[in-house]
Design a protein around this motif. Structure first.
Motif, PDB file in Angstrom:
ATOM      1  N   UNK A  42       0.818  -1.219   0.000  1.00 35.52           N
ATOM      2  CA  UNK A  42       0.000   0.000   0.000  1.00 35.52           C
ATOM      3  C   UNK A  42       0.847   1.263   0.000  1.00 35.52           C
ATOM      4  N   UNK A  43       0.566   2.109  -0.973  1.00 34.24           N
ATOM      5  CA  UNK A  43       1.242   3.398  -1.036  1.00 34.24           C
ATOM      6  C   UNK A  43       2.660   3.322  -1.582  1.00 34.24           C
ATOM      7  N   UNK A  44       3.088   2.112  -1.934  1.00 38.29           N
ATOM      8  CA  UNK A  44       4.465   1.956  -2.412  1.00 38.29           C
ATOM      9  C   UNK A  44       4.518   2.265  -3.905  1.00 38.29           C
ATOM     10  N   UNK A  45       5.397   3.168  -4.290  1.00 38.84           N
ATOM     11  CA  UNK A  45       5.608   3.527  -5.682  1.00 38.84           C
ATOM     12  C   UNK A  45       6.042   2.304  -6.469  1.00 38.84           C
ATOM     13  N   UNK A  46       5.545   2.161  -7.708  1.00 38.49           N
ATOM     14  CA  UNK A  46       5.850   0.934  -8.452  1.00 38.49           C
ATOM     15  C   UNK A  46       7.338   0.809  -8.777  1.00 38.49           C
ATOM     16  N   UNK A  47       8.071   1.942  -8.763  1.00 32.90           N
ATOM     17  CA  UNK A  47       9.501   1.787  -9.041  1.00 32.90           C
ATOM     18  C   UNK A  47      10.385   1.995  -7.805  1.00 32.90           C
ATOM     19  N   UNK A  48       9.767   2.011  -6.629  1.00 37.34           N
ATOM     20  CA  UNK A  48      10.615   2.125  -5.442  1.00 37.34           C
ATOM     21  C   UNK A  48      10.831   0.752  -4.814  1.00 37.34           C
ATOM     22  N   UNK A  49      12.063   0.521  -4.384  1.00 34.98           N
ATOM     23  CA  UNK A  49      12.432  -0.775  -3.799  1.00 34.98           C
ATOM     24  C   UNK A  49      13.179  -0.526  -2.493  1.00 34.98           C
ATOM     25  N   UNK A  50      12.453  -0.132  -1.439  1.00 33.91           N
ATOM     26  CA  UNK A  50      13.123   0.196  -0.175  1.00 33.91           C
ATOM     27  C   UNK A  50      13.876  -1.003   0.385  1.00 33.91           C
ATOM     28  N   UNK A  51      15.011  -0.747   1.003  1.00 35.46           N
ATOM     29  CA  UNK A  51      15.773  -1.823   1.640  1.00 35.46           C
ATOM     30  C   UNK A  51      15.314  -2.047   3.061  1.00 35.46           C
ATOM     31  N   UNK A  52      14.517  -1.115   3.564  1.00 36.15           N
ATOM     32  CA  UNK A  52      14.045  -1.234   4.939  1.00 36.15           C
ATOM     33  C   UNK A  52      12.530  -1.338   4.993  1.00 36.15           C
ATOM     34  N   UNK A  53      12.063  -2.272   5.833  1.00 35.65           N
ATOM     35  CA  UNK A  53      10.640  -2.355   6.151  1.00 35.65           C
ATOM     36  C   UNK A  53      10.224  -1.038   6.793  1.00 35.65           C
ATOM     37  N   UNK A  54      11.104  -0.514   7.632  1.00 37.17           N
ATOM     38  CA  UNK A  54      10.810   0.720   8.368  1.00 37.17           C
ATOM     39  C   UNK A  54      10.787   1.965   7.470  1.00 37.17           C
ATOM     40  N   UNK A  55      11.030   1.785   6.164  1.00 41.38           N
ATOM     41  CA  UNK A  55      10.921   2.914   5.233  1.00 41.38           C
ATOM     42  C   UNK A  55       9.770   2.737   4.255  1.00 41.38           C
ATOM     43  N   UNK A  56       8.956   1.708   4.455  1.00 45.42           N
ATOM     44  CA  UNK A  56       7.799   1.531   3.577  1.00 45.42           C
ATOM     45  C   UNK A  56       6.659   2.433   4.057  1.00 45.42           C
ATOM     46  N   UNK A  57       5.851   2.935   3.113  1.00 44.65           N
ATOM     47  CA  UNK A  57       4.742   3.820   3.513  1.00 44.65           C
ATOM     48  C   UNK A  57       3.806   3.159   4.521  1.00 44.65           C
ATOM     49  N   UNK A  58       3.550   1.853   4.367  1.00 46.25           N
ATOM     50  CA  UNK A  58       2.632   1.176   5.289  1.00 46.25           C
ATOM     51  C   UNK A  58       3.191   1.161   6.711  1.00 46.25           C
ATOM     52  N   UNK A  59       4.464   0.812   6.831  1.00 40.82           N
ATOM     53  CA  UNK A  59       5.079   0.762   8.171  1.00 40.82           C
ATOM     54  C   UNK A  59       5.062   2.150   8.814  1.00 40.82           C
ATOM     55  N   UNK A  60       5.437   3.150   8.005  1.00 38.50           N
ATOM     56  CA  UNK A  60       5.505   4.522   8.525  1.00 38.50           C
ATOM     57  C   UNK A  60       4.127   4.986   8.986  1.00 38.50           C
ATOM     58  N   UNK A  61       3.118   4.697   8.187  1.00 37.70           N
ATOM     59  CA  UNK A  61       1.756   5.112   8.553  1.00 37.70           C
ATOM     60  C   UNK A  61       1.325   4.459   9.859  1.00 37.70           C
ATOM     61  N   UNK A  62       1.510   3.138   9.960  1.00 33.92           N
ATOM     62  CA  UNK A  62       1.096   2.416  11.175  1.00 33.92           C
ATOM     63  C   UNK A  62       1.774   2.982  12.423  1.00 33.92           C
ATOM     64  N   UNK A  63       3.034   3.359  12.282  1.00 31.83           N
ATOM     65  CA  UNK A  63       3.784   3.788  13.468  1.00 31.83           C
ATOM     66  C   UNK A  63       3.656   5.272  13.754  1.00 31.83           C
ATOM     67  N   UNK A  64       3.514   6.088  12.703  1.00 33.53           N
ATOM     68  CA  UNK A  64       3.330   7.525  12.945  1.00 33.53           C
ATOM     69  C   UNK A  64       2.052   7.790  13.699  1.00 33.53           C
ATOM     70  N   UNK A  65       1.006   7.046  13.333  1.00 36.80           N
ATOM     71  CA  UNK A  65      -0.292   7.294  13.947  1.00 36.80           C
ATOM     72  C   UNK A  65      -0.320   6.877  15.408  1.00 36.80           C
ATOM     73  N   UNK A  66       0.341   5.748  15.728  1.00 36.90           N
ATOM     74  CA  UNK A  66       0.069   5.132  17.022  1.00 36.90           C
ATOM     75  C   UNK A  66       1.223   5.124  18.016  1.00 36.90           C
ATOM     76  N   UNK A  67       2.416   5.467  17.558  1.00 35.85           N
ATOM     77  CA  UNK A  67       3.541   5.354  18.489  1.00 35.85           C
ATOM     78  C   UNK A  67       4.022   6.744  18.897  1.00 35.85           C
ATOM     79  N   UNK A  68       3.963   7.059  20.177  1.00 37.69           N
ATOM     80  CA  UNK A  68       4.446   8.370  20.617  1.00 37.69           C
ATOM     81  C   UNK A  68       5.958   8.481  20.438  1.00 37.69           C
TER      82      UNK A  68
END
Ligand code: HEC
Ligand code: HEC
Length: 161
Positions: free
Chosen positions: A105-131
């Motif tokens: 989700x939200x990942x650009x078709x030509x982006x290949x992040x090396x980190x799970x922690x840099x994927x849009x889904x991970x960032x969204x889940x953690x930005x919203x809920x983690x102080x």
């Protein structure tokens, strides 16, 4: 139960193809515990063996192509083992099934992040809920230290806290 889980439950009930959605609804199925001995041994040595469902194939390919300089560490392995691990990771990647994993989700078709922690889904889940203060807890040390906050991370269960 999170809103999303409830939404998936409703999808299950409404689905005309029961079984397809049902398989996405349980946490354990979404991020299956890694049982592959090679992967546990080689990729669970310095950190937990991350579930392959959290990155697309193209990310695993990039990562496996650069093990000699893996986030500043030498994580290189013999070619045979490397090939087997590569196969396992890409066969179980976020985009390995036709319905696509949440991590697409939200990942650009030509982006290949090396980190799970840099994927849009991970960032969204953690930005919203983690102080912000949670990242500075002494036992956390890094965003990649999933088990510091998710005690059952190795079981693919991230829904506990
Ligand atoms: C020699 C130690 C070592 C080995 C072996 C190793 N890694 Fe890593 N890995 C690291 C370090 C160090 C980091 C960066 C951790 C951090 O930022 O806290 C990392 C980070 C990662 C990340 C990114 C985590 C994130 O989302 O921020 C992934 C994915 C990853 N490793 C996969 C693998 C895979 C797959 C293997 C097996 C082929 C493997 N690693 C083997 C040391 C290792
Ligand atoms: C500082 C603590 C912390 C760290 C470290 C952390 N998380 Fe989380 N994570 C949370 C919290 C809090 C939530 C939101 C609570 C929830 O939804 O259960 C969350 C939510 C999630 C979700 C969504 C849960 C759901 O309901 O589907 C996933 C997936 C996830 N984290 C994966 C990871 C992965 C993978 C790592 C390591 C690369 C990681 N987290 C590292 C605290 C953390």
């Amino acid at each position: 139960m999170t809103k999303r889980m409830r939404f998936l439950k409703i999808l299950c009930i409404l689905s005309v193809v029961p079984g397809i959605y049902a398989s996405t609804a349980s946490a354990d199925e979404r991020y299956r515990p890694v049982q592959n001995e090679r992967v546990l041994g080689e990729c669970g040595e310095c950190h937990m063996a991350f579930q392959p469902q959290m990155l697309p194939k193209r990310s695993w390919e990039r990562l496996m192509g650069g093990l000699g300089d893996h986030f500043g560490e030498d994580a290189s392995i013999d070619p045979k083992t490397q090939k087997k691990i590569h196969e396992f990771l890409t066969a179980n990647a976020a985009d390995s099934s036709w319905f696509g994993g949440r991590f697409m989700r939200g990942l650009d078709s030509n982006s290949a992040p090396l980190r799970i922690t840099e994927t849009p889904h991970w960032i969204r889940e953690h930005n919203e809920e983690v102080p912000e203060s949670a990242w500075n807890r002494p036992n956390v040390s890094s965003k990649a230290n999933c088990p510091a906050c998710h005690r059952r991370a190795h079981l693919g269960d991230y829904d506990d806290d």
